[in-house]
Design a protein around this motif. Structure first.
Motif, PDB file in Angstrom:
ATOM      1  N   TRP A  32      67.163 -16.178  -3.061  1.00 16.36           N
ATOM      2  CA  TRP A  32      65.955 -16.646  -2.402  1.00 16.36           C
ATOM      3  C   TRP A  32      66.220 -17.009  -0.956  1.00 16.36           C
ATOM      4  CZ3 TRP A  32      67.195 -20.209  -6.630  1.00 16.36           C
ATOM      5  CH2 TRP A  32      66.853 -19.674  -7.872  1.00 16.36           C
TER       6      TRP A  32
ATOM      7  N   MET B  61      72.546 -16.442  -4.981  1.00 15.31           N
ATOM      8  CA  MET B  61      71.152 -16.624  -5.356  1.00 15.31           C
ATOM      9  C   MET B  61      70.253 -15.862  -4.404  1.00 15.31           C
ATOM     10  SD  MET B  61      70.945 -20.493  -6.670  1.00 15.31           S
ATOM     11  CE  MET B  61      72.367 -21.328  -7.335  1.00 15.31           C
TER      12      MET B  61
ATOM     13  N   GLY C 296      67.287 -26.575 -21.030  1.00 11.98           N
ATOM     14  CA  GLY C 296      67.847 -25.827 -19.910  1.00 11.98           C
ATOM     15  C   GLY C 296      68.565 -24.543 -20.277  1.00 11.98           C
ATOM     16  N   THR C 297      68.727 -24.277 -21.587  1.00 15.86           N
ATOM     17  CA  THR C 297      69.596 -23.152 -21.965  1.00 15.86           C
ATOM     18  C   THR C 297      69.001 -21.796 -21.611  1.00 15.86           C
ATOM     19  OG1 THR C 297      68.699 -23.229 -24.207  1.00 15.86           O
ATOM     20  CG2 THR C 297      70.736 -24.433 -23.812  1.00 15.86           C
TER      21      THR C 297
ATOM     22  N   CYS D 137      76.713 -25.737 -16.495  1.00 12.34           N
ATOM     23  CA  CYS D 137      75.949 -24.692 -15.793  1.00 12.34           C
ATOM     24  C   CYS D 137      74.502 -24.641 -16.266  1.00 12.34           C
ATOM     25  CB  CYS D 137      76.609 -23.322 -15.956  1.00 12.34           C
ATOM     26  SG  CYS D 137      76.492 -22.609 -17.613  1.00 12.34           S
ATOM     27  N   LEU D 138      74.227 -25.218 -17.453  1.00 18.92           N
ATOM     28  CA  LEU D 138      72.868 -25.165 -18.004  1.00 18.92           C
ATOM     29  C   LEU D 138      72.129 -26.489 -17.819  1.00 18.92           C
ATOM     30  CD1 LEU D 138      73.483 -23.152 -21.302  1.00 18.92           C
ATOM     31  CD2 LEU D 138      72.827 -22.304 -19.046  1.00 18.92           C
TER      32      LEU D 138
ATOM     33  N   MET E 239      67.899 -22.448 -17.012  1.00 15.44           N
ATOM     34  CA  MET E 239      68.999 -22.534 -16.043  1.00 15.44           C
ATOM     35  C   MET E 239      69.683 -21.187 -15.838  1.00 15.44           C
ATOM     36  SD  MET E 239      68.964 -25.379 -14.587  1.00 15.44           S
ATOM     37  CE  MET E 239      70.495 -25.174 -13.660  1.00 15.44           C
ATOM     38  N   VAL E 240      69.743 -20.361 -16.882  1.00 12.85           N
ATOM     39  CA  VAL E 240      70.324 -19.029 -16.703  1.00 12.85           C
ATOM     40  C   VAL E 240      69.494 -18.253 -15.689  1.00 12.85           C
ATOM     41  CG1 VAL E 240      70.931 -16.866 -17.849  1.00 12.85           C
ATOM     42  CG2 VAL E 240      71.247 -19.039 -19.054  1.00 12.85           C
TER      43      VAL E 240
ATOM     44  N   LEU F 293      67.558 -19.512 -13.356  1.00 16.53           N
ATOM     45  CA  LEU F 293      67.749 -20.104 -12.022  1.00 16.53           C
ATOM     46  C   LEU F 293      69.103 -19.700 -11.437  1.00 16.53           C
ATOM     47  CD1 LEU F 293      66.436 -23.797 -12.150  1.00 16.53           C
ATOM     48  CD2 LEU F 293      65.741 -22.028 -10.537  1.00 16.53           C
ATOM     49  N   ASN F 294      70.161 -19.759 -12.279  1.00 16.99           N
ATOM     50  CA  ASN F 294      71.509 -19.449 -11.785  1.00 16.99           C
ATOM     51  C   ASN F 294      71.603 -18.008 -11.281  1.00 16.99           C
ATOM     52  OD1 ASN F 294      72.376 -22.009 -12.471  1.00 16.99           O
ATOM     53  ND2 ASN F 294      73.373 -21.396 -14.371  1.00 16.99           N
ATOM     54  N   PHE F 295      70.850 -17.113 -11.918  1.00 20.12           N
ATOM     55  CA  PHE F 295      70.945 -15.704 -11.556  1.00 20.12           C
ATOM     56  C   PHE F 295      69.787 -15.249 -10.671  1.00 20.12           C
ATOM     57  CE2 PHE F 295      73.923 -16.040 -14.957  1.00 20.12           C
ATOM     58  CZ  PHE F 295      74.906 -15.103 -14.654  1.00 20.12           C
TER      59      PHE F 295
ATOM     60  N   PRO G 283      61.956 -20.155  -7.417  1.00 18.53           N
ATOM     61  CA  PRO G 283      61.972 -21.616  -7.351  1.00 18.53           C
ATOM     62  C   PRO G 283      60.552 -22.158  -7.440  1.00 18.53           C
ATOM     63  CG  PRO G 283      63.245 -20.656  -5.555  1.00 18.53           C
ATOM     64  CD  PRO G 283      62.501 -19.536  -6.207  1.00 18.53           C
TER      65      PRO G 283
ATOM     66  N   GLU H 140      78.144 -18.805 -15.934  1.00 16.71           N
ATOM     67  CA  GLU H 140      76.907 -19.462 -15.495  1.00 16.71           C
ATOM     68  C   GLU H 140      75.720 -19.156 -16.397  1.00 16.71           C
ATOM     69  OE1 GLU H 140      76.240 -20.320 -11.428  1.00 16.71           O
ATOM     70  OE2 GLU H 140      78.048 -19.248 -10.807  1.00 16.71           O
TER      71      GLU H 140
END
Lengths: 168, 296
Positions: free
Chosen positions: B3, B1, B39-40, A68-69, B43-44, B46-48, B53, A49
């Motif tokens: 939150w 996640m 997003g690189t 995932c990104l 998104m990491v 957000l994913n972690f 938010p 992820e």
């Protein structure tokens, strides 16, 4: 302009040639999460992820990315193709057959991402040199095979596309 | 996640404007919104659950941010902020800024180069950002846009600290302009493998034959990208001065010493400060060695 607010808003994604409604996804959800858990496409694997492993690779407007990104709610209006969409309705794709032929699958977890990346490579570069193969697959981690048989499968699929006969 | 679902309902939204004006209006209405490009990085987080938010304005598909322009007579390349590393590498701009192309090719993996953008690399402003030393060595200019207008900032002034830039609330990176330099340029990086590494250290060297200057910029060895003026003057002497060939080896050693002396690295999980100081001097010297052999 598209707007997605909060977790209850619906949005539409175009996946494998069809419009799909996404309901009750977190607005911050990744495309990986939505494809796997909301749209039932299990070839998209979730592992790191963070873009390291490539097992969630999909084609977004024809470009290979880590799903995932990708923020799912920002992918409205874009053409998303997963390995399910690259697999013929009957049978298997040439790359899938080559992976079987060369024994390029061990545990199988990385396999859908790798096969998606190989489709992308061979569509861009039908006759890749070994260095091209290594560079193209550098973003797909496999912890079982040591890559030797994976590279053999790429060379085999490329040979088939050049018209060399399949051996089985 | 990590939150609470109630927070997410209240704060998370995703807007994907079709035009730069619409994006700037959305940001003016909500200056706390997060700007999403490739997003690189975001998104990491957000994913972690490392990023709380917040409203997101997605700018990656805005046509005005996706242009690649090469102006050979005015001698510059302009890259829209949402141009991906892969798009740049496939364009004629890559051959006009070869060190930038070398750096772009070392970014992540194909999947990451297909998503990551120049504007994102700048706005994230990591000291380890792969393209940033090259942009500094090339004296690139960053274009910033907000609803109130546009301004242009030299990249060295744009970067103010680790992950801190000159961006103001409501402002986004619109593009970056890179001079086409007559001379030699190169990029080198140190990591544990070729793909998917965050640099232990990296460096870009640009030799400008027109004004007989040399610029060395080093990354991941300080809070921002660092120049090394004292090393640069040694390099300029070596390449443009009347030094005898026999002095070449000594000048390379002196250049390496001064490059290493110019950095202020830290210990972290990727490397020690001592190794970074040593390694960045080595790659800087190799770049100068290559420049002296390859410069036409």
């Amino acid at each position: 302009m598209s707007e997605v607010n909060g977790p209850s808003e619906r949005f539409r994604l175009h996946v494998n040639g069809a419009d799909r409604e996404v309901v009750d996804a977190f607005a911050g959800a990744s495309l990986l999460n939505v494809l796997r858990d909301h749209l039932g496409l299990p070839a998209v694997k979730g592992a790191c992820e963070q873009g390291e492993c490539g097992s969630c690779s999909v084609l977004l407007d024809g470009t290979l990315v880590c799903s995932c990104l990708v923020l799912a709610a920002s992918a409205t209006g874009r053409e998303i193709v997963t390995l399910e969409g690259l697999t013929p309705a009957a049978g298997l794709s040439d790359v899938q057959r080559a992976f079987i032929e060369e024994g390029a699958v061990q545990c199988g977890f990385c396999t859908p991402g790798l096969i998606t990346a190989v489709h992308d490579l061979l569509d861009r570069r039908p006759d890749p040199a070994d260095a091209d193969i290594r560079e193209a697959l550098a973003g797909n981690l496999c912890r079982c095979t040591g890559y030797g048989r994976v590279f053999a499968a790429v060379r085999t699929a490329a040979a088939w596309r050049r018209g060399e006969a399949e051996t089985h | 996640m990590g939150w609470d679902a109630g927070d997410i309902v209240a704060t998370m939204s995703v807007t994907s404007p079709d035009s730069l004006d619409a994006a700037l209006a959305a940001l003016a209405d909500n200056p706390a919104a997060h700007v999403l490009a490739g997003g690189t990085d975001m998104m990491v987080e957000l994913n972690f659950g490392r990023r709380s938010p917040a409203p997101v304005v997605s700018v990656g598909r805005i046509p005005e941010l996706r242009g690649i322009d090469v102006d050979r007579s005015a001698r510059f390349v302009r890259l829209g902020a949402a141009v991906t590393f892969s798009e740049f590498l496939a364009s004629e701009a890559a051959s006009q800024a070869p060190a930038l192309a070398q750096a772009a090719r070392t970014v992540g993996s194909l999947q990451i180069r297909n998503a990551g953008t120049f504007g994102g690399n700048l706005a994230t402003c990591s000291p380890a950002g792969d393209t940033l030393p090259v942009l500094v060595a090339l004296s690139a200019t960053v274009e910033l846009a907000s609803r109130d207008g546009r301004r242009r900032v030299p990249v060295e002034e744009f970067m103010v600290g680790p992950k801190r830039s000159a961006l103001k609330p409501g402002e986004i990176v619109a593009g970056v302009t890179v001079p086409i330099i007559d001379g030699w340029q190169g990029f080198a990086t140190v990591g544990t493998r070729n793909a998917m590494v965050i640099a232990v250290c990296n460096a870009a060297l640009v030799v400008d034959r027109h004004d007989r200057s040399v610029r060395l910029a080093m990354g991941s060895v300080g809070p921002t990208i660092l120049r090394a003026p004292e090393a640069e003057s040694v390099a300029a002497r070596m390449l443009f001065g009347a030094e005898p060939t026999s002095a070449r080896a000594d000048l390379l050693v002196e250049f390496e010493r001064r490059a290493s002396a110019a950095v202020s690295p830290i210990d972290d999980q990727r490397s020690t400060a001592d190794y970074r100081r040593h390694a960045v001097g080595v790659i800087a010297r190799r770049l100068l060695d290559r420049a002296s052999r390859e410069m036409p």
